[in-house]
Design an enzyme around this catalytic site. Structure first.
Site, PDB file in Angstrom:
ATOM      1  N   LYS A 121      35.433  -5.733 -30.350  1.00 25.36           N
ATOM      2  CA  LYS A 121      35.976  -4.691 -29.468  1.00 25.36           C
ATOM      3  C   LYS A 121      35.539  -3.303 -29.917  1.00 25.36           C
ATOM      4  O   LYS A 121      35.078  -2.490 -29.117  1.00 25.36           O
ATOM      5  CB  LYS A 121      37.509  -4.761 -29.464  1.00 25.36           C
ATOM      6  CG  LYS A 121      38.150  -3.580 -28.769  1.00 25.36           C
ATOM      7  CD  LYS A 121      39.626  -3.472 -29.058  1.00 25.36           C
ATOM      8  CE  LYS A 121      39.954  -2.515 -30.101  1.00 25.36           C
ATOM      9  NZ  LYS A 121      40.566  -1.298 -30.045  1.00 25.36           N
ATOM     10  N   ASN A 122      35.716  -3.004 -31.214  1.00 26.35           N
ATOM     11  CA  ASN A 122      35.473  -1.626 -31.648  1.00 26.35           C
ATOM     12  C   ASN A 122      33.988  -1.269 -31.691  1.00 26.35           C
ATOM     13  O   ASN A 122      33.644  -0.091 -31.730  1.00 26.35           O
ATOM     14  CB  ASN A 122      36.173  -1.357 -32.984  1.00 26.35           C
ATOM     15  CG  ASN A 122      37.686  -1.239 -32.793  1.00 26.35           C
ATOM     16  OD1 ASN A 122      38.164  -1.049 -31.666  1.00 26.35           O
ATOM     17  ND2 ASN A 122      38.445  -1.382 -33.868  1.00 26.35           N
TER      18      ASN A 122
ATOM     19  N   CYS B 280      49.549   8.070 -30.594  1.00 23.40           N
ATOM     20  CA  CYS B 280      49.798   6.731 -30.098  1.00 23.40           C
ATOM     21  C   CYS B 280      50.774   6.049 -31.030  1.00 23.40           C
ATOM     22  O   CYS B 280      51.331   6.673 -31.916  1.00 23.40           O
ATOM     23  CB  CYS B 280      48.510   5.938 -29.998  1.00 23.40           C
ATOM     24  SG  CYS B 280      47.909   5.466 -31.587  1.00 23.40           S
TER      25      CYS B 280
ATOM     26  N   ARG C 169      46.879  11.012 -34.207  1.00 23.62           N
ATOM     27  CA  ARG C 169      45.469  10.610 -34.324  1.00 23.62           C
ATOM     28  C   ARG C 169      44.581  11.802 -34.001  1.00 23.62           C
ATOM     29  O   ARG C 169      44.012  11.906 -32.922  1.00 23.62           O
ATOM     30  CB  ARG C 169      45.178   9.418 -33.408  1.00 23.62           C
ATOM     31  CG  ARG C 169      45.912   8.176 -33.869  1.00 23.62           C
ATOM     32  CD  ARG C 169      45.568   6.954 -33.078  1.00 23.62           C
ATOM     33  NE  ARG C 169      44.233   6.449 -33.333  1.00 23.62           N
ATOM     34  CZ  ARG C 169      43.764   5.322 -32.825  1.00 23.62           C
ATOM     35  NH1 ARG C 169      44.508   4.591 -32.052  1.00 23.62           N
ATOM     36  NH2 ARG C 169      42.534   4.921 -33.100  1.00 23.62           N
TER      37      ARG C 169
ATOM     38  N   ASP D  86      43.685  -3.008 -39.466  1.00 25.91           N
ATOM     39  CA  ASP D  86      43.832  -3.750 -38.207  1.00 25.91           C
ATOM     40  C   ASP D  86      44.240  -5.209 -38.424  1.00 25.91           C
ATOM     41  O   ASP D  86      44.455  -5.943 -37.455  1.00 25.91           O
ATOM     42  CB  ASP D  86      42.531  -3.676 -37.384  1.00 25.91           C
ATOM     43  CG  ASP D  86      42.259  -2.248 -36.907  1.00 25.91           C
ATOM     44  OD1 ASP D  86      43.171  -1.418 -36.969  1.00 25.91           O
ATOM     45  OD2 ASP D  86      41.121  -1.976 -36.473  1.00 25.91           O
TER      46      ASP D  86
ATOM     47  N   ARG E 151      44.087  -5.436 -24.115  1.00 20.46           N
ATOM     48  CA  ARG E 151      43.083  -4.394 -24.390  1.00 20.46           C
ATOM     49  C   ARG E 151      42.006  -4.899 -25.339  1.00 20.46           C
ATOM     50  O   ARG E 151      40.865  -4.454 -25.279  1.00 20.46           O
ATOM     51  CB  ARG E 151      43.757  -3.181 -25.062  1.00 20.46           C
ATOM     52  CG  ARG E 151      44.484  -2.248 -24.155  1.00 20.46           C
ATOM     53  CD  ARG E 151      44.937  -1.037 -24.958  1.00 20.46           C
ATOM     54  NE  ARG E 151      43.878  -0.645 -25.869  1.00 20.46           N
ATOM     55  CZ  ARG E 151      44.055  -0.380 -27.174  1.00 20.46           C
ATOM     56  NH1 ARG E 151      45.228  -0.439 -27.717  1.00 20.46           N
ATOM     57  NH2 ARG E 151      43.024  -0.056 -27.924  1.00 20.46           N
TER      58      ARG E 151
HETATM   59  C1  EPZ Z   1      39.148   3.147 -35.547  1.00 19.10           C
HETATM   60  O1  EPZ Z   1      40.007   4.177 -35.111  1.00 19.10           O
HETATM   61  C2  EPZ Z   1      39.543   1.913 -34.788  1.00 19.10           C
HETATM   62  N1  EPZ Z   1      39.394   2.184 -33.357  1.00 19.10           N
HETATM   63  C3  EPZ Z   1      40.980   1.532 -35.116  1.00 19.10           C
HETATM   64  O2  EPZ Z   1      41.219   0.303 -34.479  1.00 19.10           O
HETATM   65  C4  EPZ Z   1      41.121   1.328 -36.633  1.00 19.10           C
HETATM   66  O3  EPZ Z   1      42.472   1.116 -36.958  1.00 19.10           O
HETATM   67  C5  EPZ Z   1      40.615   2.563 -37.372  1.00 19.10           C
HETATM   68  O4  EPZ Z   1      39.258   2.894 -36.948  1.00 19.10           O
HETATM   69  C6  EPZ Z   1      40.574   2.379 -38.876  1.00 19.10           C
HETATM   70  O5  EPZ Z   1      39.751   1.303 -39.212  1.00 19.10           O
HETATM   71  C7  EPZ Z   1      38.188   2.093 -32.810  1.00 19.10           C
HETATM   72  O6  EPZ Z   1      37.193   1.785 -33.450  1.00 19.10           O
HETATM   73  C8  EPZ Z   1      38.100   2.362 -31.352  1.00 19.10           C
HETATM   74  P1  EPZ Z   1      39.584   6.758 -38.058  1.00 19.10           P
HETATM   75  P2  EPZ Z   1      39.646   5.692 -35.417  1.00 19.10           P
HETATM   76  O7  EPZ Z   1      38.952   7.939 -37.433  1.00 19.10           O
HETATM   77  O8  EPZ Z   1      38.173   5.835 -35.380  1.00 19.10           O
HETATM   78  C9  EPZ Z   1      42.314  10.328 -39.816  1.00 19.10           C
HETATM   79  C10 EPZ Z   1      42.567  -1.328 -33.417  1.00 19.10           C
HETATM   80  O9  EPZ Z   1      43.702  -1.863 -33.457  1.00 19.10           O
HETATM   81  N2  EPZ Z   1      41.465  11.220 -39.009  1.00 19.10           N
HETATM   82  O10 EPZ Z   1      38.774   5.943 -39.016  1.00 19.10           O
HETATM   83  O11 EPZ Z   1      40.455   6.536 -34.516  1.00 19.10           O
HETATM   84  C11 EPZ Z   1      43.188   9.429 -38.937  1.00 19.10           C
HETATM   85  O12 EPZ Z   1      44.366  10.097 -38.543  1.00 19.10           O
HETATM   86  C12 EPZ Z   1      42.423   0.080 -33.831  1.00 19.10           C
HETATM   87  O13 EPZ Z   1      41.548  -1.905 -33.019  1.00 19.10           O
HETATM   88  C13 EPZ Z   1      41.640  12.581 -39.109  1.00 19.10           C
HETATM   89  O14 EPZ Z   1      42.487  13.076 -39.846  1.00 19.10           O
HETATM   90  O15 EPZ Z   1      40.156   5.802 -36.920  1.00 19.10           O
HETATM   91  C14 EPZ Z   1      43.420   8.238 -39.856  1.00 19.10           C
HETATM   92  O16 EPZ Z   1      44.461   8.525 -40.721  1.00 19.10           O
HETATM   93  C15 EPZ Z   1      43.553   0.977 -33.738  1.00 19.10           C
HETATM   94  N3  EPZ Z   1      40.831  13.404 -38.355  1.00 19.10           N
HETATM   95  C16 EPZ Z   1      42.103   8.136 -40.655  1.00 19.10           C
HETATM   96  O17 EPZ Z   1      41.480   9.421 -40.517  1.00 19.10           O
HETATM   97  C17 EPZ Z   1      39.870  12.886 -37.529  1.00 19.10           C
HETATM   98  O18 EPZ Z   1      39.166  13.692 -36.875  1.00 19.10           O
HETATM   99  C18 EPZ Z   1      41.108   7.079 -40.167  1.00 19.10           C
HETATM  100  O19 EPZ Z   1      40.922   7.226 -38.769  1.00 19.10           O
HETATM  101  C19 EPZ Z   1      39.701  11.503 -37.442  1.00 19.10           C
HETATM  102  C20 EPZ Z   1      40.508  10.686 -38.201  1.00 19.10           C
END
Ligand code: EPZ
Length: 436
Positions: free
Chosen positions: A39-40, A134, A139, A323, A415
């Protein structure tokens, strides 16, 4: 009829959804399950097609609602999509209308943020609806924005929308304060057609990052180092496409079925998976007394006794994935002794524990930690899904529990999991989808 407040929710089309899964628990899972495309990776590769001036064929696309929604957005932008089967499409992005208003449709789901990187690269301008916080907590996308601005874009956030424009994107070095999956992919998308070289330092290393880079390289990009913490993107003039790409198997879906086998004390074969991507999960399964036997792209996973307690901290890849944290939480809720999970990525990913407690679990969640005092068994109850992986966890709990579990709010699950109840049914689970 009394409706739990969580039940009165709307699906992506705004229709009130009263579907539920009814699970008669207590059957150890047995048999084989085939893992779908990730998915991702899919939700990043679909917007990446906007960088191509031509067609491309995508295989092993998961048949899930996030993919369908992404295809709707691409079509609204003028892409032509031909479905060869429910898992294979050809997309023609020759004619894209850069002025198309996609604010409303993009607000519907989080991964639409990848359109910022891809449309900046393709059109030099983009406006999307900002997905709100969310069920996992705040996020932010500040790191994405930092990357776009370093490449020369201007961004403005007004009225819940983000607008980004750039006359010309120029490669540069970008250090990510956090190894963010989304920021790494988005900066990669924005810099593929930029002038010169972009270096992303402290890049995320998840398998889907490598997959997006491989997809773009297959289409003519020049990206090196994906899967390490330094990614170099040498800008190219155009991506030609005219070729096909098969999406990597879903590491999280594979882990979900592996943990379901352990939780139900079953014995299953997980087919079409990449063992390397599952090392942290395999290690934990063995640590708690389960068994895993790898053979090429197949894994036999089984467990014939009560697992033992564990301490887990979720971390970016190659650490234990957030995840799979809720699914592992279900396993630990009936393990011997008290287990601890520390959530290292999201601020609020323990909402499922309140639902598990309704099934007889003894879990105390405080902030980013939860304590699982193992009980002998879970007992079926009505439970409400708060996010995608919580949904998978509650299905596993229902399959492992004594009696009947009803799982509500299925749109979260749809989803990201293809035919989940059918796959579990083939493994012997007694699970049906019904409408109230
Ligand atoms: C991706 O989300 C995945 N989604 C998530 O999958 C997954 O949980 C996550 O990576 C971590 O592996 C997709 O790929 C579509 P991050 P993403 O940016 O990219 C902080 C699922 O169930 N952060 O790696 O949004 C953030 O708050 C899901 O399939 C900032 O502070 O995650 C978090 O604490 C849900 N500023 C950490 O970094 C930013 O600009 C990691 O987030 C971006 C992120």
């Amino acid at each position: 009829m009394y409706l739990h407040p969580n039940l009165i929710c709307k699906n992506l089309l705004g229709v009130i959804n009263l579907e539920k899964l009814v699970i008669q628990g207590g059957t150890p899972l047995r048999g084989e399950v085939n893992i779908s495309g990730a998915k991702n990776a899919a939700v990043a590769i679909l917007p990446a097609t906007l960088l191509i001036n031509g067609t491309c064929r995508i295989e092993n696309l998961p048949n899930i609602s996030d993919v369908k929604l992404y295809c709707d957005i691409l079509e609204q932008l003028g892409a032509k999509i031909k479905w060869h089967s429910s898992n294979e499409i050809t997309i023609d992005t020759t004619n894209i209308n850069c002025k198309e208003d996609i604010v409303e449709i993009t607000r519907k789901f989080r991964a639409s943020y990848y359109l910022i990187g891809s449309l900046l690269g393709r059109c030099g301008e983009v406006q999307v609806g900002l997905p709100g916080g969310c069920n996992l907590g705040a996020r932010p996308i500040d790191l994405h924005i930092k990357g776009f601005e370093a490449l020369g874009a201007t961004t403005n956030i007004t009225q819940g929308n983000i607008r980004a424009t750039a006359d010309h994107l120029v490669g540069t070095s970008i250090y990510l304060d956090i190894a963010s999956v989304g920021a790494t992919i988005n900066i990669m998308l924005a810099s593929v057609l930029a002038e010169g070289t972009t270096i992303i330092d402290n890049a995320a290393k998840e398998p889907h990052i490598v997959d997006v880079a491989n997809f773009l390289n297959t289409m003519g990009a020049n990206i090196r180092g994906a899967g390490t913490d330094i990614i170099k993107i040498h800008g190219v003039k155009e991506l030609k496409g005219n070729t096909s790409y098969s999406i990597v198997p879903d590491q999280i879906e594979a882990g979900t079925f592996m943990l379901a086998a352990i939780s139900s004390r079953g014995d299953i074969i997980v087919k079409n998976c990449i063992t390397k991507h599952l090392e942290s999960i395999i290690a934990k399964i063995i640590e708690i007394g389960g068994h895993v036997d790898a053979n090429g792209d197949k894994l036999r996973v089984w467990c014939n006794k009560r697992p033992t307690k564990a301490t887990i901290k979720t971390l970016p890849y190659p650490g234990f994935p957030t995840d799979l944290q809720p699914q592992m939480g279900v396993v630990l809720s009936t393990a011997e002794g008290t287990s601890i999970i520390n959530e290292g990525i999201w601020e609020s990913r323990f909402q499922y524990t309140a639902e598990l407690n309704k099934m007889g679990a003894h879990i105390t969640a405080q902030g980013k930690s939860a304590f699982f005092e193992g009980v002998d068994k879970l007992v079926g109850a009505p439970v409400y899904v708060t996010d995608l992986r919580a949904g998978a966890a509650l299905i596993i709990a229902g399959i492992s529990a004594e009696g009947i579990t009803e799982v509500y709010n299925l749109e979260h699950i749809d989803r990201g999991y293809e035919n989940i109840e059918e796959k579990f049914r083939k493994l012997g689970a007694k699970i049906e989808r019904t409408i109230e």
